[in-house]
Design an enzyme around this catalytic site. Structure first.
Site, PDB file in Angstrom:
ATOM      1  N   ARG A  34      -0.702  -9.115  13.414  1.00 50.55           N
ATOM      2  CA  ARG A  34      -1.240  -8.077  12.520  1.00 50.55           C
ATOM      3  C   ARG A  34      -2.130  -8.703  11.447  1.00 50.55           C
ATOM      4  NH1 ARG A  34       3.907  -5.114  10.437  1.00 50.55           N
ATOM      5  NH2 ARG A  34       2.481  -3.567   9.575  1.00 50.55           N
TER       6      ARG A  34
ATOM      7  N   LYS B 142       0.820  -1.222   0.000  1.00 49.39           N
ATOM      8  CA  LYS B 142       0.000   0.000   0.000  1.00 49.39           C
ATOM      9  C   LYS B 142       0.856   1.276   0.000  1.00 49.39           C
ATOM     10  CE  LYS B 142      -2.607  -0.726   3.672  1.00 49.39           C
ATOM     11  NZ  LYS B 142      -1.915  -1.946   4.168  1.00 49.39           N
TER      12      LYS B 142
ATOM     13  N   ARG C 160      11.451  -6.489   4.995  1.00 52.71           N
ATOM     14  CA  ARG C 160      11.307  -5.042   4.758  1.00 52.71           C
ATOM     15  C   ARG C 160      12.240  -4.244   5.661  1.00 52.71           C
ATOM     16  NH1 ARG C 160       5.500  -2.046   4.988  1.00 52.71           N
ATOM     17  NH2 ARG C 160       5.482  -2.637   7.189  1.00 52.71           N
TER      18      ARG C 160
ATOM     19  N   ARG D  64      -9.825   0.651   9.313  1.00 57.92           N
ATOM     20  CA  ARG D  64      -9.437  -0.739   9.547  1.00 57.92           C
ATOM     21  C   ARG D  64     -10.524  -1.497  10.306  1.00 57.92           C
ATOM     22  NH1 ARG D  64      -3.417   0.465   9.310  1.00 57.92           N
ATOM     23  NH2 ARG D  64      -2.336  -1.518   9.384  1.00 57.92           N
TER      24      ARG D  64
ATOM     25  N   ARG E 208      11.370  -2.422  11.289  1.00 54.76           N
ATOM     26  CA  ARG E 208      10.298  -2.020  12.201  1.00 54.76           C
ATOM     27  C   ARG E 208      10.029  -3.129  13.215  1.00 54.76           C
ATOM     28  NH1 ARG E 208       5.353   0.255   8.646  1.00 54.76           N
ATOM     29  NH2 ARG E 208       4.214  -0.918  10.221  1.00 54.76           N
TER      30      ARG E 208
HETATM   31  P1  AMP Z   1       0.618   0.449   9.252  1.00 57.76           P
HETATM   32  O1  AMP Z   1       1.884   1.197   9.057  1.00 57.76           O
HETATM   33  O2  AMP Z   1      -0.532   0.982   8.457  1.00 57.76           O
HETATM   34  O3  AMP Z   1       0.805  -1.053   9.034  1.00 57.76           O
HETATM   35  O4  AMP Z   1       0.204   0.641  10.779  1.00 57.76           O
HETATM   36  C1  AMP Z   1       1.062   0.246  11.839  1.00 57.76           C
HETATM   37  C2  AMP Z   1       0.242   0.027  13.090  1.00 57.76           C
HETATM   38  O5  AMP Z   1      -0.419   1.257  13.482  1.00 57.76           O
HETATM   39  C3  AMP Z   1      -0.873  -0.997  12.973  1.00 57.76           C
HETATM   40  O6  AMP Z   1      -0.415  -2.336  13.134  1.00 57.76           O
HETATM   41  C4  AMP Z   1      -1.792  -0.554  14.104  1.00 57.76           C
HETATM   42  O7  AMP Z   1      -1.272  -0.936  15.368  1.00 57.76           O
HETATM   43  C5  AMP Z   1      -1.697   0.978  14.025  1.00 57.76           C
HETATM   44  N1  AMP Z   1      -2.737   1.521  13.127  1.00 57.76           N
HETATM   45  C6  AMP Z   1      -2.547   2.164  11.945  1.00 57.76           C
HETATM   46  N2  AMP Z   1      -3.708   2.537  11.397  1.00 57.76           N
HETATM   47  C7  AMP Z   1      -4.677   2.111  12.257  1.00 57.76           C
HETATM   48  C8  AMP Z   1      -6.096   2.172  12.240  1.00 57.76           C
HETATM   49  N3  AMP Z   1      -6.772   2.720  11.202  1.00 57.76           N
HETATM   50  N4  AMP Z   1      -6.771   1.641  13.294  1.00 57.76           N
HETATM   51  C9  AMP Z   1      -6.111   1.092  14.330  1.00 57.76           C
HETATM   52  N5  AMP Z   1      -4.770   0.966  14.384  1.00 57.76           N
HETATM   53  C10 AMP Z   1      -4.048   1.483  13.366  1.00 57.76           C
END
Ligand code: AMP
Length: 221
Positions: A171, A13, A127, A88, A160
């Protein structure tokens, strides 16, 4: 144009979002990046969110919805926005729809990026990201020229914490349980466009831009 990028973590994404933003000039809003900035800056929101993120769990809706709504009110979102990693949950999608209705806007399309879980595991564990400019690499498919160093800005790359195998599994579980139902949610509203990203982000990006061109032309009077 207001767009949502839906898809499990590791489906590409972020890379696609950068390509779409560069091509059509709308604001890229990544809730994951917003949380990471808050954590780095030690804000109260960052402190509340960090435990959930480190364990691979979703941050509670109440915190996430408030943060996103504040972000959407900034000037750069007036010309359109691309949501990456939001919504989400169904509650977040409902809150987004209510917020947009309140400001006389709507979502134009939801781009659902798909990849097999095994490929996701492989991609995320390899990654490496640049904490300074956000560039993303993959040790197998797209390694940096100099090991451990960002090609773009020379900063040391990071693995990360939530890209470690045990956290990736959590996740993915959260995705299947809480986020995947959004495919049906947006399909029922006629907004869902699905893309299989096994073909690679370059080809997927071209397909998306072609579809958006048609969509943009169709919505013009
Ligand atoms: P991402 O970089 O989008 O994979 O987000 C990293 C982490 O941030 C996720 O695993 C969640 O813990 C948190 N996170 C990001 N966006 C959301 C969301 N819309 N709702 C809840 N948690 C989020």
């Amino acid at each position: 144009m207001n767009l949502i990028l839906l898809g499990a973590p590791g489906t590409g994404k972020g890379t696609l979002a950068a390509g779409i933003r560069n091509a059509i000039g709308i604001a890229h809003v990544s809730t994951g990046d917003m949380f990471r900035h808050n954590i780095k800056d030690g804000t109260p929101l960052g402190k509340e969110a960090s435990g959930y993120i480190a364990h691979g769990e979703l941050v509670p809706d109440s915190l996430t919805i408030r943060m996103l709504e504040e972000r959407l009110q900034r000037d750069d979102c007036r010309k359109g926005f691309l949501l990456d990693g939001y919504p989400r949950t169904i509650a977040q999608a409902d809150a987004l729809a209510a917020f947009l209705t309140g400001v006389g806007q709507k979502i134009d399309a939801v781009l659902d990026i798909r990849l097999a879980d095994a490929t996701i595991q492989e991609r995320l564990s390899g990654r490496r990201v640049c904490p300074s400019c956000g560039s993303s690499y993959n040790l197998a498919a797209r390694p940096p020229k100099k090991p451990g160093i960002c090609d773009t800005c020379g900063t040391a790359l990071e693995h990360r914490e939530d890209d470690r195998p045990e956290t990736i599994a959590v996740r993915l579980m959260a995705y299947h349980e809480k986020t995947r139902p959004l495919e049906d949610y947006y399909a029922a509203r006629g907004l869902l466009h699905a893309y299989d990203n096994e073909v690679g982000s370059e080809i997927t990006l071209q397909s998306i831009l072609k579809a958006l061109g048609t969509l943009g032309a169709a919505s013009r009077p």
